[in-house]
Design a protein around this motif. Structure first.
Motif, mmCIF file in Angstrom:
data_model
loop_
_atom_site.group_PDB
_atom_site.id
_atom_site.type_symbol
_atom_site.label_atom_id
_atom_site.label_comp_id
_atom_site.label_asym_id
_atom_site.label_seq_id
_atom_site.Cartn_x
_atom_site.Cartn_y
_atom_site.Cartn_z
ATOM 1 N N SER A 115 1.889 -0.142 -6.320
ATOM 2 C CA SER A 115 2.231 -1.259 -5.092
ATOM 3 C C SER A 115 2.164 -0.862 -3.533
ATOM 4 O O SER A 115 1.588 -1.655 -3.246
ATOM 5 N N PHE A 116 0.637 -0.478 -3.500
ATOM 6 C CA PHE A 116 -0.234 -0.328 -2.717
ATOM 7 C C PHE A 116 -1.476 -0.351 -3.063
ATOM 8 O O PHE A 116 -1.631 0.385 -3.793
ATOM 9 N N TYR A 123 2.575 -5.689 -4.212
ATOM 10 C CA TYR A 123 2.493 -5.524 -3.032
ATOM 11 C C TYR A 123 3.794 -5.701 -1.968
ATOM 12 O O TYR A 123 4.359 -5.819 -1.255
ATOM 13 N N ARG A 175 7.166 -5.561 0.036
ATOM 14 C CA ARG A 175 7.609 -6.006 1.372
ATOM 15 C C ARG A 175 8.692 -7.033 1.140
ATOM 16 O O ARG A 175 9.370 -6.460 2.423
ATOM 17 N N VAL A 220 5.687 2.807 -3.517
ATOM 18 C CA VAL A 220 3.808 2.992 -2.885
ATOM 19 C C VAL A 220 2.817 3.399 -3.924
ATOM 20 O O VAL A 220 1.434 3.288 -3.543
#
Length: 289
Positions: free
Chosen positions: A178-179, A65, A69, A174
């Motif tokens: 990654s989320f 995550y 970003r 995502v």
């Protein structure tokens, strides 16, 4: 208790304490996170519940995550609903007010409402990220995840040209690793033949678990969405008995606009405590039967 059972415990449960402390300790020791010195309990719980309280898997998700970003500042650093108000006002996107029978949040994206010459794919992706950040703060969503309906009516060459391999990789990241949200289902409706090359670009980046949760309904979706969602949840435009899609979209747009300050806090300091004011409080929600 197993991870799924632990996930059902309230946020202030003493039984969750060792998991939160363990993940914080590992995060503070991670060289990749050396610039981050604060990890709030509410932030860490999102990652723990997304991985059923497995500290090692939660740490991996947290690292992914933060890496995502850093590598996607064009998306992650501008979480301002007012900056994409024109897109939101086209009734492009909503989170339905009721959950499905399993407790999952239900999201709808109406791709045909997105005019590529007016809004870039990055701005469109930003809308999705803003919604994801908001609903990931909901304890029930941390436990039960989300299901998304993508209405591809109106998909055109202009849309396809906006999706390059780099963006396809960001989207798949995502969705998969990654989320801190569990993606329980992806439903495509009204998908045209020429959408398939774009889907073929995204598909290789998705883990098998996510691939198995993708359902293509075509133009006959009114007869098949009901196999997955109760009528009380869906708008009439999608074969349901819930609020109309335009009203649902406007309600969620209002929710995002009310969350502008909250989202700016997340964009600037995602790992810390986020102050939720009454104006930022989450909209009422019910579970569909």
């Amino acid at each position: 208790m197993n991870g799924a059972q632990l996930s059902e415990l309230p946020n202030d449960s003493e039984q969750l304490g060792p998991y939160v402390s363990g993940l914080r300790r590992r995060a503070l020791q991670a060289g990749e996170l050396s610039a981050v010195r604060t990890f709030s309990d509410q932030f860490l719980l999102k990652f723990l519940r997304a991985r059923d309280l497995d500290v090692e898997l939660s740490l991996k998700l947290l690292l992914n995550y933060q890496r995502w970003r850093r590598e996607s500042p064009e998306i992650s650093t501008c979480l301002s609903p007012s900056s994409v108000l024109g897109l939101l006002n086209t009734t492009y996107h909503t989170v339905l007010p009721q959950r499905d029978r399993t407790g999952s949040r239900v999201l709808i994206y109406r791709i045909g409402q997105w005019i590529p010459k007016d809004w870039s794919a990055f701005q469109v992706f930003r809308v999705s990220l803003m919604t994801s950040e908001i609903i990931s703060m909901e304890t029930e969503t941390q436990r039960k995840g989300l299901k998304a309906i993508f209405d591809l009516q109106g998909w055109s060459l202009g849309h396809a040209l906006q999706i390059n391999p780099s963006l396809a990789r960001k989207i798949s990241s995502v969705l998969s690793d990654s989320f801190p949200l569990k993606v329980r289902g992806i439903h495509l409706v009204n998908e045209p033949m020429f959408f398939r090359p774009v889907f073929a670009m995204i598909r290789p980046f998705l883990p098998e678990k996510i691939r198995q949760r993708i359902h293509m309904h075509g133009a006959d979706f009114h007869n098949t969405l009901s196999d997955f969602f109760p009528p009380s949840v869906l708008p009439p435009e999608y074969g349901g008995e819930g609020p109309g899609i335009e009203r649902a979209c406007q309600d969620w747009t209002n929710k995002l606009l009310q969350s502008e300050t909250l989202l700016q806090q997340i964009a600037s300091h995602p790992t810390g405590d986020i102050a939720v004011t009454p104006e930022d409080s989450l909209i009422s929600e019910e579970r569909g039967e």
